[in-house]
Design an enzyme around this catalytic site. Structure first.
Site, PDB file in Angstrom:
ATOM      1  N   ARG A   1       0.892  -1.232   0.047  1.00 14.79           N
ATOM      2  CA  ARG A   1       0.099  -0.050   0.011  1.00 14.79           C
ATOM      3  C   ARG A   1       0.896   1.305  -0.153  1.00 14.79           C
ATOM      4  O   ARG A   1       2.090   1.132   0.222  1.00 14.79           O
ATOM      5  CB  ARG A   1      -1.099   0.098   1.191  1.00 14.79           C
ATOM      6  CG  ARG A   1      -0.795  -0.776   2.338  1.00 14.79           C
ATOM      7  CD  ARG A   1       0.418   0.108   3.384  1.00 14.79           C
ATOM      8  NE  ARG A   1       0.149   1.472   3.429  1.00 14.79           N
ATOM      9  CZ  ARG A   1       1.088   2.179   3.721  1.00 14.79           C
ATOM     10  NH1 ARG A   1       2.343   1.900   3.918  1.00 14.79           N
ATOM     11  NH2 ARG A   1       0.874   3.709   3.864  1.00 14.79           N
TER      12      ARG A   1
ATOM     13  N   ALA B   1       0.711   5.156  -2.223  1.00 11.31           N
ATOM     14  CA  ALA B   1       0.665   5.431  -3.420  1.00 11.31           C
ATOM     15  C   ALA B   1       1.719   5.091  -4.424  1.00 11.31           C
ATOM     16  O   ALA B   1       1.638   4.391  -5.338  1.00 11.31           O
ATOM     17  CB  ALA B   1       0.211   6.787  -3.736  1.00 11.31           C
TER      18      ALA B   1
ATOM     19  N   ARG C   1      -7.454   0.092  -6.512  1.00 11.25           N
ATOM     20  CA  ARG C   1      -7.601   1.131  -5.514  1.00 11.25           C
ATOM     21  C   ARG C   1      -7.454   2.279  -6.403  1.00 11.25           C
ATOM     22  O   ARG C   1      -6.946   2.744  -7.104  1.00 11.25           O
ATOM     23  CB  ARG C   1      -6.259   1.218  -4.742  1.00 11.25           C
ATOM     24  CG  ARG C   1      -6.233  -0.143  -3.760  1.00 11.25           C
ATOM     25  CD  ARG C   1      -5.522   0.011  -2.607  1.00 11.25           C
ATOM     26  NE  ARG C   1      -6.205   0.928  -1.595  1.00 11.25           N
ATOM     27  CZ  ARG C   1      -5.371   1.518  -0.640  1.00 11.25           C
ATOM     28  NH1 ARG C   1      -3.977   1.223  -0.346  1.00 11.25           N
ATOM     29  NH2 ARG C   1      -6.059   2.386   0.019  1.00 11.25           N
TER      30      ARG C   1
ATOM     31  N   ASP D   1      -1.945  10.733  -1.793  1.00 10.56           N
ATOM     32  CA  ASP D   1      -2.490   9.743  -2.772  1.00 10.56           C
ATOM     33  C   ASP D   1      -2.681  10.341  -4.029  1.00 10.56           C
ATOM     34  O   ASP D   1      -2.578   9.896  -5.171  1.00 10.56           O
ATOM     35  CB  ASP D   1      -3.468   9.133  -2.203  1.00 10.56           C
ATOM     36  CG  ASP D   1      -3.108   7.900  -1.295  1.00 10.56           C
ATOM     37  OD1 ASP D   1      -2.770   8.135  -0.108  1.00 10.56           O
ATOM     38  OD2 ASP D   1      -2.809   6.641  -1.810  1.00 10.56           O
TER      39      ASP D   1
HETATM   40  O1  MRU Z   1      -4.389   3.251   2.473  1.00 10.30           O
HETATM   41  P1  MRU Z   1      -2.841   3.482   2.212  1.00 10.30           P
HETATM   42  O2  MRU Z   1      -2.120   3.038   3.394  1.00 10.30           O
HETATM   43  O3  MRU Z   1      -2.426   2.907   0.838  1.00 10.30           O
HETATM   44  O4  MRU Z   1      -2.820   4.938   2.236  1.00 10.30           O
HETATM   45  C1  MRU Z   1      -1.659   5.580   2.158  1.00 10.30           C
HETATM   46  C2  MRU Z   1      -1.636   7.142   2.377  1.00 10.30           C
HETATM   47  O5  MRU Z   1      -2.486   7.608   2.615  1.00 10.30           O
HETATM   48  C3  MRU Z   1       0.043   7.445   2.083  1.00 10.30           C
HETATM   49  O6  MRU Z   1       0.203   8.686   3.059  1.00 10.30           O
HETATM   50  C4  MRU Z   1       0.089   7.900   0.835  1.00 10.30           C
HETATM   51  O7  MRU Z   1      -0.093   7.051   0.007  1.00 10.30           O
HETATM   52  C5  MRU Z   1       1.416   8.629   0.716  1.00 10.30           C
HETATM   53  S1  MRU Z   1       2.474   7.110   0.583  1.00 10.30           S
HETATM   54  C6  MRU Z   1       4.005   7.995   0.217  1.00 10.30           C
END
Ligand code: MRU
Length: 352
Positions: free
Chosen positions: A45, A47, A88, A236
């Site tokens: 997980r 982004a 996603r 994201d």
């Molecule tokens: O649901 P997730 O764990 O994928 O969400 C991740 C985030 O919100 C992070 O802050 C974002 O992806 C930035 S990661 C460098």
């Protein structure tokens, strides 16, 4: 360095983020459907990591393809991309990665099939290396914004585990610590999936960076007590006007930061900026399974039948964002021009 994901001869290998921090286990996905499941189920997980995982999934799917002609391979390619694009919806890096793999595929379509397969594997591996380099560059720029000493609050996990290595927000913190700043990290636990307490705390402890975990509802009080000198989070998807979609709860942190006069920084590579989304209202917000809210570690925490909401992300309006750190420099308001300038520039620090 933590190996969040890597291409191997046997398939795409991930550290299983659903098992951390108590178990450090790895899973190897042997076909693209398994990679899509790993993204959907949050084995991987964050982004940037989602984007590169999708690229590797596409490369794996094409490697395994039984196609005997360019036409058949194209049909398989489209099918694989379709499956990946449904995993996603908010992390725009996913669509950026699919687009980049498609451009490579279209460029090579007339070549012999083994050459196309090899080129797609190499493209995914290149994206992996570029992501780490981008994070290190972001770290160098972002470190200039960090306090020489004091508390820095972060939300969710925007670290090595959310990227191919080093991290975005945690990359900024790492770079500042590497240059001698005495930073104490406050990690919001990040309900409901606990990326802060499980993942951010795990990777910072591994690096020996002093870290305190707080539950999300403590953030305001900790700011009021003067313990936080700066806030840095990942994203994201950033809209063209600088509105930032990030883990649910980020918006509350940003509003609290403004009230307490604390700078609120976002660290995100250019692949996270969606110039097609004019503002945050155009960003699709993923709704996840209710069970993430109703249960903690398999134990039910809410009465049967109660209504649940579980949006995975919220949108922080640009007016709360002090600066956005990218691999090409630091953007400040008005973001409509500063982000566009950075995207078009080779290397610059753009200020309003
Ligand atoms: O649901 P997730 O764990 O994928 O969400 C991740 C985030 O919100 C992070 O802050 C974002 O992806 C930035 S990661 C460098």
């Amino acid at each position: 360095m933590i190996q969040t994901l890597e291409w191997t001869d046997k398939g795409v290998r991930f550290i299983d983020q659903t098992k951390l921090p108590t178990e450090e286990t790895y899973v190897t996905c042997k076909d693209y459907e398994q990679v899509a499941d790993a993204i959907r189920n949050m084995i991987v997980r964050g982004a940037p990591a989602i984007g590169v995982a999708a690229a590797m999934g596409i490369a794996l799917g094409i490697k395994n393809s039984k196609a005997e002609s360019g036409g058949e391979l194209k049909r398989d390619f489209d099918q694989i991309c379709e499956v990946m694009s449904k995993t996603r919806p908010t992390a725009v890096n996913l669509f950026w990665a699919i687009r980049r793999m498609r451009e490579k595929f279209e460029m090579l379509r007339v070549r012999p099939l083994p050459q196309i397969k090899q080129a797609l594997i190499e493209e995914a591996q290149r994206m992996h290396a570029e992501d780490i380099a981008a994070n290190q560059a972001m770290g160098r720029f972002g470190a200039t914004l960090m306090p020489a000493s004091g508390g820095v609050l972060t939300h969710c996990n925007a670290g090595a585990l959310a990227t191919c290595g080093y991290g975005t927000a945690l990359g900024v913190i790492r770079a500042a610590v590497e240059q001698g700043n005495r930073i104490h990290v406050y990690a919001d636990e990040t309900r409901p999936f606990l990326q802060g307490s499980r993942l951010t705390a795990w990777e910072l402890m591994k690096d020996g960076i002093p870290t305190t975990v707080i539950s999300d509802n403590m953030a305001g009080s900790i700011m009021q007590q003067g313990k936080i000198a700066a806030i840095v989070v990942g994203a994201d998807r950033v809209a063209a006007n600088g509105d930032v979609a990030n883990k649910i709860g980020t918006y509350s942190v940003a509003v609290l930061a403004k009230e307490h006069g604390i700078p609120f920084y976002v660290a995100a590579p250019l692949s996270t900026i969606d110039f097609a989304a004019s503002d945050g209202s155009k960003i699709p917000i993923e709704q996840r399974n209710e069970k993430e809210v109703t249960h903690i570690a398999g134990k039910q925490m809410t009465p049967d039948g109660v209504q649940i909401e579980n949006p995975a992300f919220d949108v922080t309006p640009a007016k709360y964002v002090t600066a956005i750190v990218t691999e090409r420099g630091i953007a400040r308001a008005p973001y409509g021009t500063s982000l566009a300038k950075l995207a078009g520039a080779e290397s610059a620090v753009v200020k309003s």
